[in-house]
Design a protein around this motif. Structure first.
Motif, short mmCIF file in Angstrom:
data_model
loop_
_atom_site.label_atom_id
_atom_site.label_comp_id
_atom_site.label_asym_id
_atom_site.label_seq_id
_atom_site.Cartn_x
_atom_site.Cartn_y
_atom_site.Cartn_z
N TRP A 22 0.83 -1.22 0.00
CA TRP A 22 0.00 0.00 0.00
C TRP A 22 0.86 1.26 0.00
O TRP A 22 0.48 2.28 -0.58
N ARG A 29 1.03 7.04 -6.84
CA ARG A 29 -0.13 7.85 -7.21
C ARG A 29 0.01 9.28 -6.70
O ARG A 29 -0.45 10.23 -7.35
N SER A 186 -4.75 -1.93 -1.63
CA SER A 186 -5.38 -0.82 -2.37
C SER A 186 -6.43 -0.11 -1.53
O SER A 186 -6.63 1.10 -1.66
N THR A 190 -6.10 3.84 -0.78
CA THR A 190 -7.11 4.83 -1.13
C THR A 190 -7.52 5.67 0.07
O THR A 190 -7.80 6.87 -0.06
N GLU A 194 -6.92 9.61 -0.01
CA GLU A 194 -8.05 10.52 0.25
C GLU A 194 -7.69 11.50 1.35
O GLU A 194 -8.03 12.68 1.29
N SER A 199 -8.39 11.37 -4.88
CA SER A 199 -9.45 10.37 -4.98
C SER A 199 -9.05 9.28 -5.98
O SER A 199 -8.72 9.58 -7.13
N GLU A 200 -9.06 8.03 -5.51
CA GLU A 200 -8.75 6.88 -6.37
C GLU A 200 -9.77 5.79 -6.13
O GLU A 200 -10.26 5.61 -5.02
N ASN A 201 -10.09 5.04 -7.17
CA ASN A 201 -10.99 3.90 -7.05
C ASN A 201 -10.20 2.67 -6.60
O ASN A 201 -9.15 2.36 -7.16
N VAL A 202 -10.70 1.98 -5.58
CA VAL A 202 -9.98 0.84 -5.00
C VAL A 202 -9.68 -0.23 -6.04
O VAL A 202 -8.54 -0.69 -6.18
N LEU A 205 -7.19 0.82 -8.66
CA LEU A 205 -5.84 0.89 -8.10
C LEU A 205 -5.25 -0.52 -7.96
O LEU A 205 -4.07 -0.73 -8.24
#
Length: 297
Positions: A22, A29, A186, A190, A194, A199-202, A205
């Protein structure tokens, strides 16, 4: 939270941190979204340890030696002593362990603050009690409460990993009920992103591969984390007593590896030997790769 440009961010914790998947995702990112800020992320987790091991042993050598501006703290599953949660009750040993957890977290907060860095608390993620037949979440929820209380007392940021893990516990998010797999990593990434305004989609990612540079960095850091494991977890009682018996532990690992007693012993021994004689060079290479990842390369 806004991290200042050219900052160093360190992560203290047990094996959930030391595994590092992670952290690698967060570093990549964050650099993608902020390529000019050049923020460096270092994994300082040591598998099998607790907040007590950190404050009494490796805080400076493994973490503060990087001169961090921010230190994220994530302990819990070892601090509560998961073996105590094979049954659901409220025995004295559980109460003592949670009391020590609060005391040691408080000491870490004070020591990191005195050093000049900003401590940030991260709750332990939920445990898959159903899969393991244990009741660890009873203790981990108390850890969540303790962290909330300390964050209020010391005006600290506090990231909740427990709730998002619990929400997806029916999905395959751990390898063994405790340690996150790629999807679990992930989820943690996230939450942290955040917290940093990204903002990222699990699932997106989890499907994304690490860059070549970041993958190389990730694998090198895992070897350095293995050195820390041998020093601070295998020799835990020796460290507490002020003794340094790592050579004896390595001799035991070699004996077990030669006799093929435990596959993990062979893996740890080989990885340890790969790095031990070039540790300073490996740390230098890690810095170079970290700078490259921070620049989005």
């Amino acid at each position: 939270m806004v991290i200042k440009s050219n900052s160093t961010v360190c992560f203290l914790g047990d094996s959930i941190t030391a595994n590092g998947g992670w952290i690698a995702r967060v570093a990549e990112r964050y650099a993608f979204h902020h390529p000019k800020k050049h923020v460096r992320f270092y994994n300082c987790g040591v598998a099998g340890t607790t907040a007590a091991t950190a404050i009494n042993g490796y805080l400076y050598e493994e973490c503060l030696s990087w001169n961090p501006n921010y230190v994220y703290i994530c302990y819990g599953i070892n601090d509560i002593d998961s073996n105590l949660y094979k049954v659901s009750d409220n025995n004295e040993d559980k109460i003592k362990a949670l009391k020590k957890y609060r005391e040691n977290l408080t000491l870490l907060i004070k020591e990191i603050t005195a050093f000049g860095a900003v401590p940030v608390l991260m709750t332990p993620p939920a445990h898959n009690d159903k899969a393991t037949g244990m009741f660890c979440n009873e203790g981990l929820l108390r850890c969540v409460e303790i962290q909330h209380e300390l964050s209020e007392l010391y005006s600290l940021e506090n990231l909740n990993l427990y709730t998002p893990f619990e929400a997806r516990m029916t999905d395959p998010i751990t390898s063994d009920g405790t340690h996150p797999n790629t999807l679990g990593d992930s989820i943690i990434a996230t939450v942290l992103l955040e917290h940093l305004g990204i903002s990222e989609n699990v699932d997106d990612l989890a499907a994304r591969s690490l860059s070549e540079t970041n993958q190389k960095r990730f694998l090198l850091e895992k070897k350095i984390r293995l050195l820390a494991f041998v020093r601070w977890q295998m020799g835990l009682h020796d460290v507490v007593k002020g003794q340094y018996l790592v050579p004896e532990h390595i001799s035991r690992l070699l004996c077990e590896a030669n006799q093929h007693i435990a596959p993990w012993s062979e893996d740890v021994y080989r990885s340890y030997c790969d790095v031990i004689y070039t540790e300073m060079m490996s740390r230098a290479d890690l810095v170079k790769l970290t700078v490259a990842v921070a620049a989005g390369k």
